[in-house]
Scaffold this motif. Sequence first.
Motif, mmCIF file in Angstrom:
data_model
loop_
_atom_site.group_PDB
_atom_site.id
_atom_site.type_symbol
_atom_site.label_atom_id
_atom_site.label_comp_id
_atom_site.label_asym_id
_atom_site.label_seq_id
_atom_site.Cartn_x
_atom_site.Cartn_y
_atom_site.Cartn_z
ATOM 1 N N ALA A 120 -8.747 -2.911 1.826
ATOM 2 C CA ALA A 120 -9.686 -1.623 1.892
ATOM 3 C C ALA A 120 -8.688 -0.758 2.273
ATOM 4 O O ALA A 120 -8.995 0.426 2.958
ATOM 5 C CB ALA A 120 -10.641 -1.583 2.432
ATOM 6 N N VAL A 121 -7.276 -0.835 2.064
ATOM 7 C CA VAL A 121 -6.492 0.367 2.533
ATOM 8 C C VAL A 121 -6.436 1.503 1.250
ATOM 9 O O VAL A 121 -6.224 1.250 0.073
ATOM 10 C CB VAL A 121 -4.849 0.006 2.398
ATOM 11 C CG1 VAL A 121 -4.016 1.143 2.609
ATOM 12 C CG2 VAL A 121 -4.960 -1.317 3.471
ATOM 13 N N LYS A 122 -6.984 2.717 1.293
ATOM 14 C CA LYS A 122 -7.022 3.406 0.474
ATOM 15 C C LYS A 122 -6.153 4.841 0.665
ATOM 16 O O LYS A 122 -6.687 6.237 0.652
ATOM 17 C CB LYS A 122 -8.589 4.253 0.125
ATOM 18 C CG LYS A 122 -9.433 2.989 -0.355
ATOM 19 C CD LYS A 122 -10.925 3.334 -0.611
ATOM 20 C CE LYS A 122 -11.575 2.382 -1.349
ATOM 21 N NZ LYS A 122 -11.713 0.990 -0.746
ATOM 22 N N ILE A 160 -3.769 7.627 0.483
ATOM 23 C CA ILE A 160 -3.148 8.636 -0.588
ATOM 24 C C ILE A 160 -1.957 7.962 -1.374
ATOM 25 O O ILE A 160 -1.810 7.894 -2.554
ATOM 26 C CB ILE A 160 -2.911 10.070 -0.224
ATOM 27 C CG1 ILE A 160 -2.631 10.620 -1.620
ATOM 28 C CG2 ILE A 160 -1.814 10.279 0.612
ATOM 29 C CD1 ILE A 160 -2.897 12.347 -1.378
ATOM 30 N N MET A 161 -0.683 7.212 -0.869
ATOM 31 C CA MET A 161 0.383 6.903 -0.934
ATOM 32 C C MET A 161 0.097 5.748 -1.933
ATOM 33 O O MET A 161 0.954 5.485 -3.226
ATOM 34 C CB MET A 161 1.393 6.705 -0.087
ATOM 35 C CG MET A 161 1.558 7.890 0.857
ATOM 36 S SD MET A 161 2.523 9.359 -0.128
ATOM 37 C CE MET A 161 4.236 8.717 -0.350
ATOM 38 N N VAL A 162 -0.550 4.851 -1.495
ATOM 39 C CA VAL A 162 -1.042 3.660 -1.999
ATOM 40 C C VAL A 162 -1.683 3.801 -3.374
ATOM 41 O O VAL A 162 -1.334 3.323 -4.494
ATOM 42 C CB VAL A 162 -1.986 2.689 -1.317
ATOM 43 C CG1 VAL A 162 -2.399 1.476 -1.989
ATOM 44 C CG2 VAL A 162 -1.205 2.036 0.005
ATOM 45 N N LEU A 163 -2.821 5.022 -3.560
ATOM 46 C CA LEU A 163 -3.440 4.830 -4.693
ATOM 47 C C LEU A 163 -2.511 5.644 -5.864
ATOM 48 O O LEU A 163 -2.519 5.251 -6.899
ATOM 49 C CB LEU A 163 -4.613 6.212 -4.370
ATOM 50 C CG LEU A 163 -5.736 5.443 -3.236
ATOM 51 C CD1 LEU A 163 -6.563 6.537 -3.213
ATOM 52 C CD2 LEU A 163 -6.628 4.275 -4.408
ATOM 53 N N LEU A 164 -1.573 6.830 -5.279
ATOM 54 C CA LEU A 164 -0.834 7.486 -6.406
ATOM 55 C C LEU A 164 0.196 6.613 -6.805
ATOM 56 O O LEU A 164 1.110 6.899 -7.926
ATOM 57 C CB LEU A 164 -0.319 8.774 -5.742
ATOM 58 C CG LEU A 164 -1.348 9.994 -5.430
ATOM 59 C CD1 LEU A 164 -1.123 11.070 -4.990
ATOM 60 C CD2 LEU A 164 -2.240 9.867 -6.776
ATOM 61 N N MET A 165 0.774 5.591 -5.894
ATOM 62 C CA MET A 165 1.813 4.765 -6.234
ATOM 63 C C MET A 165 1.230 3.906 -7.535
ATOM 64 O O MET A 165 2.005 3.468 -8.362
ATOM 65 C CB MET A 165 2.378 3.626 -5.294
ATOM 66 C CG MET A 165 3.167 4.743 -4.260
ATOM 67 S SD MET A 165 4.102 3.316 -2.987
ATOM 68 C CE MET A 165 5.020 2.449 -3.853
ATOM 69 N N MET A 166 -0.067 3.591 -7.209
ATOM 70 C CA MET A 166 -0.586 2.554 -8.661
ATOM 71 C C MET A 166 -0.665 3.529 -9.579
ATOM 72 O O MET A 166 -0.633 3.108 -10.771
ATOM 73 C CB MET A 166 -1.852 2.147 -8.156
ATOM 74 C CG MET A 166 -1.667 0.985 -6.922
ATOM 75 S SD MET A 166 -3.142 -0.089 -6.899
ATOM 76 C CE MET A 166 -4.347 1.183 -5.967
ATOM 77 N N VAL A 167 -0.979 4.647 -9.628
ATOM 78 C CA VAL A 167 -1.076 5.687 -10.557
ATOM 79 C C VAL A 167 0.118 5.805 -11.307
ATOM 80 O O VAL A 167 0.331 5.764 -12.471
ATOM 81 C CB VAL A 167 -1.715 6.787 -10.145
ATOM 82 C CG1 VAL A 167 -1.569 8.124 -11.390
ATOM 83 C CG2 VAL A 167 -3.187 6.936 -9.793
ATOM 84 N N ALA A 168 1.177 6.156 -10.392
ATOM 85 C CA ALA A 168 2.501 5.957 -11.238
ATOM 86 C C ALA A 168 3.133 4.859 -12.042
ATOM 87 O O ALA A 168 3.805 5.085 -12.961
ATOM 88 C CB ALA A 168 3.559 6.586 -9.941
#
Length: 329
Positions: free
Chosen positions: A156-158, A160-168
């Motif tokens: 459940a690590v949300k 911002i860097m984790v989310l946007l790295m997956m987006v990238a």
Amino acid sequence: FGVLLAAASNFLISVSLNIQKCAHLRLACRAEPKPCYRSKLWCCGIALLGLAELGTFSAYALAPIALVAPLGSVSVIGSAFISVFFLKKTMRTADILGGTLTITGIYLLVTFAPSVPQELTARQVQNYLVSWPFLVYSILEILIFCILLYFYKRKAVKHIMVLLMMVALLASLTVIAVKAVSSMIALSVKGKMQLTYSIFYVMSILMATSCAFQVKFLNQAMHLYEATAVVPINFVFFTTSAIISGVIFYREFQSAALLSVFMFLFGCLLSFLGVIIIARNKKEEHLQIPFIDCGHIPGENLTGKIQPDSHCSCYGTLNKEDDLVKRQS
């Protein structure tokens, strides 16, 4: 032409987003709110957004990925200046500095961008797809994405860097597929039919799937964090991943001189700094509604304010609590 089309499309995106924002503000101020899709102004903004995205899609067929992706900064500075001149916001020193850095970076990007042939056939896409540099890159990308997804789902690590790295990571696949699909469509329109190859449909599915999951994680980031933090980080991550994918998959810098590469990267750095400066300390705007009018609530006949006067001594307290305090004293 591809550069001009990409820049114009990104500027049109900023225009469409500001039109939609203006439509939402007008609807929020109406006495009787109505759905946004019934607003002609909002529909106009959506139509412009669709036209702009179609232009960006076409630009990938006419220019290198390493040049089209960084030009997304045009929409950021365009939105900043449109909001000043048309939405009557205050021009900040940060907007001027950030805009200057971004425009300088765009000039360097366009001047020192790689010059590679843009006619991309289905056979070439197939050869690029099974080349060992891309296979190694794909394995590394899948491993990193699975690790990030594990922390996102299981732990459940949300952040911002984790989310946007997956987006990238997903965006790198999206731009590869978008360039392949748009190039094959462009060649087919010119008379060199490419749509009969199965690779066209494989890339189309990859484009749609990666784009859908990219939007999912980006919406999650926008929901948890403010846009002023998400926009610059996402721009930096997206542009970096797009350039890397263009270098590895389409070999866009294969014959570029060292000076050209250095100046191109310097232009990217200036664009990144400009976007970050523009978005830094930019406050989110909220519609100010001082009170709720019961006259607009169905079934209610009251027309006064629900909240008491802020200057009254009983503001923020309940009457029963006041009586209880008086009795105890």
